[in-house]
Design an enzyme around this catalytic site. Structure first.
Site, PDB file in Angstrom:
ATOM      1  N   TYR A  11       0.879  -1.202  -0.081  1.00 46.66           N
ATOM      2  CA  TYR A  11       0.046   0.029  -0.002  1.00 46.66           C
ATOM      3  C   TYR A  11       0.866   1.466   0.031  1.00 46.66           C
ATOM      4  CZ  TYR A  11      -3.594   3.048   1.664  1.00 46.66           C
ATOM      5  OH  TYR A  11      -4.760   4.366   1.800  1.00 46.66           O
ATOM      6  N   TYR A 129       1.419  -6.324  17.098  1.00 46.21           N
ATOM      7  CA  TYR A 129       1.623  -5.552  15.981  1.00 46.21           C
ATOM      8  C   TYR A 129       2.668  -4.502  16.719  1.00 46.21           C
ATOM      9  CZ  TYR A 129       1.725  -1.737  12.613  1.00 46.21           C
ATOM     10  OH  TYR A 129       2.109  -0.850  11.646  1.00 46.21           O
TER      11      TYR A 129
END
Length: 279
Positions: A11, A129
């Protein structure tokens, strides 16, 4: 200048690669898929970057490590599973003789914090994360210090795009509107964040990597804060999406800060110097 970019098909990767090429930088692009670009300065490699071995006589001037899977799924265990692979890749680059390493970080590694995020802001990550991102930062920072390598940790804040790609809240709203939905389940929308449009985000990343005078943690951000609901209402109106937010359908995440933004002094200094050079 020649830059090796991992996650070039991602992305962020595609926009960053395009911006580097626009600046006349040679790019060795690595991704699991083609990045969809064509340029005489682009050398594309499709495959698993974790298996990449750099040759000592043909090293890039810088390595920009963007590759990261499941970035929008904060509790996915792949973040912890992949951490040793990310570190081993950076370690191989440094030991091969690369003198400049830049890695994409995240404001989520800071954890719960109210106010501006600076270089010395304590990090208290709580998800797989954020823990993995923060651990990689610490490991790479020490590795590069030991080898006298320029190290930049590009701490990204909230990236905004209207093209529907990716899994961000903005992409999901664009996708929902495209599917004909008129209502989007939402949180309270009261938390305030630091938003940066996609083109500005890519410009800041590239500006940071194309120089080495400013290193360490560099916030990729606007330096301002806006309530999530207010910003998305404006995003919906600006892009004429014809969808409304259903506030309160989802609870706010317990680790989301009421108001958090980046100290943009470093990136603004880089951009000012860049504009002076371009002028």
């Amino acid at each position: 200048m020649r830059v090796l970019v991992t996650g070039a098909d991602g992305y962020i990767g595609r926009g960053v690669v395009q911006r580097l090429l626009d600046d006349g930088v040679e790019v060795d692009a690595w991704g699991l898929l083609p990045c969809g670009l064509s340029h005489p300065l682009l050398s594309e490699h499709v495959g698993d970057v974790f298996g990449l071995e750099l040759e000592g006589d043909d090293l890039p001037d810088a390595v920009l490590h963007l590759a990261w899977r499941n970035g929008f799924v904060h509790n996915d265990m792949s973040h912890l599973e992949d951490l040793p692979k990310h570190y081993a890749f950076i370690k191989r680059c440094v030991e091969a003789g690369v003198h400049h390493v830049a890695v994409m970080g995240s404001m989520h590694e800071v954890g719960y914090h109210e106010g501006a995020v600076c270089d010395d802001t304590p990090c208290r990550p709580t998800t797989p994360y954020s823990v993995s991102k923060n651990a990689l930062r610490q490991l790479c920072q020490e590795l590069c210090r030991q080898h006298d390598v320029t190290f930049q940790w590009l701490r990204g804040f909230y990236l905004v795009s209207n093209d529907g790609r990716g899994s961000s809240i903005f992409a999901k709203i664009v996708q929902a509107a495209g599917d004909g939905k008129t209502e989007f389940p939402f949180t309270s929308g009261t938390c305030k964040y630091d938003f940066l449009p996609y083109d500005q985000f890519c410009t800041q990343v590239v500006a940071a990597v194309e120089q080495t005078d400013v290193d360490g943690i560099i916030n990729i951000c606007s330096g301002e804060t806006v309530a999530l609901g207010e910003y998305i209402e404006g995003f919906i109106k600006e892009n004429d999406l014809g969808i409304s937010l259903a506030y309160g359908r989802y609870p706010d995440r317990p680790y989301d800060s009421p108001a958090i933004w980046g100290d943009n002094s470093k990136i603004q200094a880089i951009l000012a110097r860049r504009e002076g050079r371009d002028a």
